[in-house]
Design a protein around this motif. Structure first.
Motif, short mmCIF file in Angstrom:
data_model
loop_
_atom_site.label_atom_id
_atom_site.label_comp_id
_atom_site.label_asym_id
_atom_site.label_seq_id
_atom_site.Cartn_x
_atom_site.Cartn_y
_atom_site.Cartn_z
N THR A 68 0.74 -1.12 0.10
CA THR A 68 0.11 -0.01 0.11
C THR A 68 0.76 1.16 -0.05
O THR A 68 0.48 2.13 -0.77
CB THR A 68 -0.80 -0.03 1.30
OG1 THR A 68 -1.75 -1.28 1.14
CG2 THR A 68 -1.95 1.12 1.18
N PHE A 220 -9.81 2.75 -3.33
CA PHE A 220 -10.37 1.31 -3.53
C PHE A 220 -10.80 1.21 -4.63
O PHE A 220 -10.50 0.19 -5.17
CB PHE A 220 -11.49 1.57 -2.23
CG PHE A 220 -12.38 0.18 -2.41
CD1 PHE A 220 -11.95 -0.93 -1.83
CD2 PHE A 220 -13.69 0.47 -2.99
CE1 PHE A 220 -12.85 -2.01 -1.60
CE2 PHE A 220 -14.53 -0.71 -2.91
CZ PHE A 220 -13.98 -1.89 -2.24
N LEU A 224 -9.39 -2.16 -7.05
CA LEU A 224 -10.12 -3.06 -7.21
C LEU A 224 -10.49 -3.40 -8.68
O LEU A 224 -10.58 -4.53 -8.89
CB LEU A 224 -11.65 -3.00 -6.60
CG LEU A 224 -12.59 -4.11 -6.55
CD1 LEU A 224 -11.80 -5.32 -5.25
CD2 LEU A 224 -13.90 -3.55 -5.39
N ASN A 232 -3.43 -6.57 -3.30
CA ASN A 232 -4.13 -6.23 -2.04
C ASN A 232 -3.54 -4.96 -1.32
O ASN A 232 -2.33 -4.79 -1.32
CB ASN A 232 -4.31 -7.34 -1.15
CG ASN A 232 -4.99 -8.37 -1.59
OD1 ASN A 232 -5.91 -8.22 -2.42
ND2 ASN A 232 -4.70 -9.75 -1.53
N GLU A 235 -7.39 -1.32 1.83
CA GLU A 235 -8.88 -1.01 1.68
C GLU A 235 -9.32 -2.22 1.01
O GLU A 235 -10.49 -2.51 1.46
CB GLU A 235 -8.95 0.09 0.63
CG GLU A 235 -8.71 1.73 1.18
CD GLU A 235 -9.68 2.32 1.94
OE1 GLU A 235 -10.96 1.83 1.93
OE2 GLU A 235 -9.68 2.95 2.80
N THR A 236 -8.67 -2.50 -0.19
CA THR A 236 -9.34 -3.81 -0.83
C THR A 236 -9.25 -5.07 0.01
O THR A 236 -10.20 -6.00 0.22
CB THR A 236 -8.56 -4.21 -2.11
OG1 THR A 236 -7.24 -4.45 -1.71
CG2 THR A 236 -8.76 -3.20 -3.01
N GLU A 237 -8.30 -5.34 0.96
CA GLU A 237 -8.25 -6.30 2.22
C GLU A 237 -9.18 -6.21 3.19
O GLU A 237 -9.92 -7.16 3.46
CB GLU A 237 -6.77 -6.31 2.68
CG GLU A 237 -6.69 -7.52 3.69
CD GLU A 237 -6.55 -8.95 2.83
OE1 GLU A 237 -6.54 -10.09 3.39
OE2 GLU A 237 -6.38 -8.67 1.39
N TYR A 239 -12.31 -4.77 2.53
CA TYR A 239 -13.20 -5.37 1.70
C TYR A 239 -13.40 -6.74 1.74
O TYR A 239 -14.50 -7.43 1.81
CB TYR A 239 -13.27 -4.47 0.49
CG TYR A 239 -14.39 -5.30 -0.58
CD1 TYR A 239 -15.66 -4.98 -0.40
CD2 TYR A 239 -14.07 -6.06 -1.55
CE1 TYR A 239 -16.76 -5.23 -1.30
CE2 TYR A 239 -15.17 -6.75 -2.28
CZ TYR A 239 -16.45 -6.33 -2.52
OH TYR A 239 -17.25 -6.62 -3.25
N ARG A 240 -12.31 -7.42 1.17
CA ARG A 240 -12.33 -8.99 1.13
C ARG A 240 -12.64 -9.55 2.56
O ARG A 240 -13.37 -10.54 2.37
CB ARG A 240 -10.81 -9.22 0.50
CG ARG A 240 -11.01 -10.65 0.15
CD ARG A 240 -9.81 -10.84 -0.60
NE ARG A 240 -8.53 -10.84 0.27
CZ ARG A 240 -7.99 -12.21 0.87
NH1 ARG A 240 -8.79 -13.41 0.64
NH2 ARG A 240 -7.19 -12.23 1.52
#
Length: 386
Positions: A68, A220, A224, A232, A235-237, A239-240
């Motif tokens: 990140t 994000f 994504l 990853n 933010e995306t982690e 969400y996942r």
């Protein structure tokens, strides 16, 4: 007795009440959910949640944090590289189309992340415009898919206006006497840039860089849609873990880490912003040079920058129009004939058609009904609510 005591007390009570209303609103809709999320993660630590400890012991947290930070740093550096020439051209020179260039440079920042991602997929994706031209010219498509480079390009496009407005606005307020004094003292273009421009622009550069870093760090939608499942970030982690794996303690802990880092960046940016305002106290009026080689160079930079900004949007518009075109623009049409044109042009013409909708609306609906076009009639019902 103080005759003015009662009005003062009344004003104090009114101000306290006016402050209490937004404070209670923020406490309920903002801080209370944050406390609940944080407590969820820390309760998982206290209860010894095996999924949480497995995640902390696997090293995924530091890997995700590292990536990140890395993509945010690369995106920030790329944004500075592409935005500073345009900021200089707009701030220090006069050229035809200067106001139009400023408007075009600010356009990407107000676009939704989904639109930005769709524009870059239309330009550089597997079915994009560049892939079609490369297939037509060299026999094989060249494209970017699930690539860090694609993410960096989209972040630079999205945050161009941040650097352009902050740095360019400060650059334009530096009085011309500063540059004249530097030239009198023998400073050329390079020395003037290194020893005069950069020290004066340092607060604005750091402030803009931190803002861009914060936007890229918390990105994000772009990650994504353009980065793919293997890329990853925090933010995306979050969400996942929360949506797909339903590991709420892990997602809550990652959200706390994200909030802490965001608050740190915002605090540093706030200190720089105060210094930025103090430094601007000496600023004079806007003085721009027009004519000559410098103005032509600025116009060229603005033209190239404007074209690069408009290129993804033009590719997205072209992708929606590629119906039966020959050569590299050929596409399989989703709609053909006049129905395709109706579906494309109606959203564009709707804002201009609104003043004429009242007198012409009943006639149009009657025409659609009398002409036995039920598909057109029914298609207008959901669109009319947009």
């Amino acid at each position: 007795m103080d005759p003015g005591g009662t009005p003062v007390k009344r004003a104090f009570v009114v101000k306290g009440f006016l402050f209490l209303l937004p404070a209670l609103f923020l406490a309920y809709v903002y801080f209370y959910p944050l406390i609940c999320i944080g407590s969820l993660g820390f309760r998982g630590l206290e209860a010894g949640d095996p999924r949480l400890f497995r995640f902390l012991g696997s090293g995924d947290l530091f890997r995700i944090l590292g990536f990140t930070f890395w993509q945010a740093l690369l995106s920030t550096f790329f944004t500075l590289v592409i935005a500073l020439p345009g900021a200089w051209a707009w701030a220090r020179c006069s050229f035809p189309g200067r106001n139009l260039f400023a408007l075009l440079a600010s356009l990407p920042f107000v676009l939704p992340a989904v639109v930005v991602a769709a524009a870059f997929l239309s330009l550089l994706g597997p079915s994009g415009l560049f892939a079609d031209f490369s297939r037509f010219l060299w026999g094989r498509p060249l494209f970017l898919e699930d690539s860090l480079m694609l993410v960096i390009l989209a972040h630079g496009f999205f945050n161009y206006a941040v650097v352009f407005r902050i740095v360019g606005g400060f650059w334009a307020r530096i009085p011309e006497s500063v540059w004249e004094a530097a030239r009198v003292l023998g400073a050329g273009n390079v020395k003037g840039l290194m020893h005069v421009a950069l020290p004066l622009l340092a607060p604005a550069l750091f402030s803009a860089s931190l803002l861009v870093f914060l936007f890229c760090f918390s990105s994000f939608g772009v990650i994504l849609m353009l980065g793919g499942p293997a890329m990853n970030t925090l933010e995306t982690e979050i969400y996942r873990r929360a949506v797909h794996l339903f590991q709420l303690p892990v997602a809550a802990l990652l959200a706390c880490v994200q909030l802490a880092l965001n608050f740190m960046v915002i605090a540093v940016q706030g200190r720089l912003e105060r210094r930025f305002r103090t430094t601007m106290a000496f600023s004079g009026g806007r003085q721009r040079q027009g004519g000559g080689r410098r103005s032509r160079l600025a116009g060229t930079l603005a033209l190239v920058s404007g074209f690069l900004i408009a290129l993804p949007l033009l590719a997205m518009a072209t992708a929606s129009l590629r119906v039966g075109m020959p050569g590299p623009l050929a596409r399989t049409p989703h709609f053909s004939g006049r129905w395709g044109m109706v579906f494309f042009w109606y959203p564009l013409l709707r804002p201009w058609a609104t003043p004429f909708s009242l007198p012409w609306g009943p006639w149009a609906w009657g025409w659609a009904w009398a002409s036995a076009r039920p598909f057109f009639f029914l298609a207008g019902i959901p669109v009319s609510g947009l």
